[in-house]
Scaffold this motif. Structure first.
Motif, PDB file in Angstrom:
ATOM      1  N   UNK A  94     -19.401   1.683  18.686  1.00  0.00           N
ATOM      2  CA  UNK A  94     -19.252   2.543  17.887  1.00  0.00           C
ATOM      3  C   UNK A  94     -20.490   3.175  17.300  1.00  0.00           C
ATOM      4  N   UNK A  95     -21.565   2.497  17.343  1.00  0.00           N
ATOM      5  CA  UNK A  95     -23.005   3.197  16.757  1.00  0.00           C
ATOM      6  C   UNK A  95     -23.311   4.172  18.026  1.00  0.00           C
ATOM      7  N   UNK A  96     -23.083   3.846  19.230  1.00  0.00           N
ATOM      8  CA  UNK A  96     -23.554   4.636  20.385  1.00  0.00           C
ATOM      9  C   UNK A  96     -22.697   5.971  20.418  1.00  0.00           C
ATOM     10  N   UNK A  97     -21.486   5.590  20.081  1.00  0.00           N
ATOM     11  CA  UNK A  97     -20.608   7.092  20.179  1.00  0.00           C
ATOM     12  C   UNK A  97     -20.713   7.819  18.844  1.00  0.00           C
ATOM     13  N   UNK A  98     -21.426   7.091  17.701  1.00  0.00           N
ATOM     14  CA  UNK A  98     -21.799   8.307  16.236  1.00  0.00           C
ATOM     15  C   UNK A  98     -22.999   8.846  16.951  1.00  0.00           C
ATOM     16  N   UNK A  99     -23.994   8.184  17.659  1.00  0.00           N
ATOM     17  CA  UNK A  99     -25.426   8.749  18.022  1.00  0.00           C
ATOM     18  C   UNK A  99     -25.348   9.617  19.214  1.00  0.00           C
ATOM     19  N   UNK A 100     -23.929   9.888  19.940  1.00  0.00           N
ATOM     20  CA  UNK A 100     -23.496  10.843  20.921  1.00  0.00           C
ATOM     21  C   UNK A 100     -24.519  10.273  22.026  1.00  0.00           C
ATOM     22  N   UNK A 101     -24.693   9.136  22.461  1.00  0.00           N
ATOM     23  CA  UNK A 101     -25.289   8.552  23.529  1.00  0.00           C
ATOM     24  C   UNK A 101     -24.949   9.093  24.934  1.00  0.00           C
ATOM     25  N   UNK A 102     -25.707   9.802  25.560  1.00  0.00           N
ATOM     26  CA  UNK A 102     -25.634  10.380  26.963  1.00  0.00           C
ATOM     27  C   UNK A 102     -25.431   9.178  27.937  1.00  0.00           C
ATOM     28  N   UNK A 103     -26.148   8.029  27.493  1.00  0.00           N
ATOM     29  CA  UNK A 103     -25.836   6.765  28.391  1.00  0.00           C
ATOM     30  C   UNK A 103     -24.529   6.274  28.446  1.00  0.00           C
ATOM     31  N   UNK A 104     -24.078   6.398  27.369  1.00  0.00           N
ATOM     32  CA  UNK A 104     -22.564   5.862  27.127  1.00  0.00           C
ATOM     33  C   UNK A 104     -21.672   6.762  27.750  1.00  0.00           C
ATOM     34  N   UNK A 105     -21.813   8.000  27.688  1.00  0.00           N
ATOM     35  CA  UNK A 105     -21.104   8.975  28.445  1.00  0.00           C
ATOM     36  C   UNK A 105     -21.067   8.695  29.864  1.00  0.00           C
ATOM     37  N   UNK A 106     -22.257   8.356  30.304  1.00  0.00           N
ATOM     38  CA  UNK A 106     -22.313   8.205  31.930  1.00  0.00           C
ATOM     39  C   UNK A 106     -21.522   6.897  32.120  1.00  0.00           C
TER      40      UNK A 106
END
Length: 182
Positions: free
Chosen positions: A75-87
């Protein structure tokens, strides 16, 4: 001497999906997320922009999921708009199937060969590692890494001078090795 080559992503791949506004076939994910909460239920989407008109599409990541079942780090990574999570999420076959999308890796990867000192040798032993699941033709990798044309690589394969444990004529996204005799 064993050479190690690495196929690395350079950016996020294009998302292949039809745009409802302009009928374009590709979207560019930029790593932005939208998270919506309705009481204790969460919805989360990965946003992608149409390459032609700029229209936004939402790729479902979470749908009506109870907040306690979502890891706080995610959830924190989504709130931070993490491009690594998108990949990571674009690599997920379940997410691709749920959203009915495919990926176009055309210009989104590069081959690192650690220099060209291997090009003058008679026998080249190479191990190819994929940093992400990028479907690429091994013949293309060998041609690019050895400075040969694809036709010449095909000729070497037909003559038995190019050996590998995997079939080199199709696409692969898994690690492999090959031996090239000149």
């Amino acid at each position: 001497m064993l050479n190690n080559w690495v196929v690395m992503p350079t950016c996020l791949p294009l998302v292949l999906r039809r745009c409802h506004t302009c009928a374009s076939e590709s979207f560019r994910a930029n790593g932005k997320f939208r998270v919506n909460a309705n009481h204790k239920l969460l919805d989360a989407w990965l946003l992608a922009l149409c390459t032609a008109c700029g229209e936004t599409t939402k790729l479902t990541v979470l749908e009506r999921t109870h907040v306690r079942s979502v890891r706080p780090e995610l959830l924190d990574r989504m709130h931070d708009n993490d491009p690594g999570l998108a990949a990571e999420l674009l690599q997920d076959p379940v997410l691709r199937h749920r959203n009915r999308i495919a990926l176009d890796w055309g210009d989104a990867w590069r081959l690192d060969t650690d220099g060209s000192d291997h090009l003058d040798r008679e026998v080249i032993d190479v191990s190819v590692h994929f940093a992400a699941r990028i479907p690429v033709r091994p013949v293309r990798l060998i041609a690019e890494g050895c400075g040969l044309s694809r036709a010449e690589v095909g000729r070497l394969l037909a003559e038995g001078k190019l050996l590998s444990a995997i079939r080199l004529s199709g696409r692969t996204s898994g690690d492999f090795s090959f031996l090239l005799k000149r």
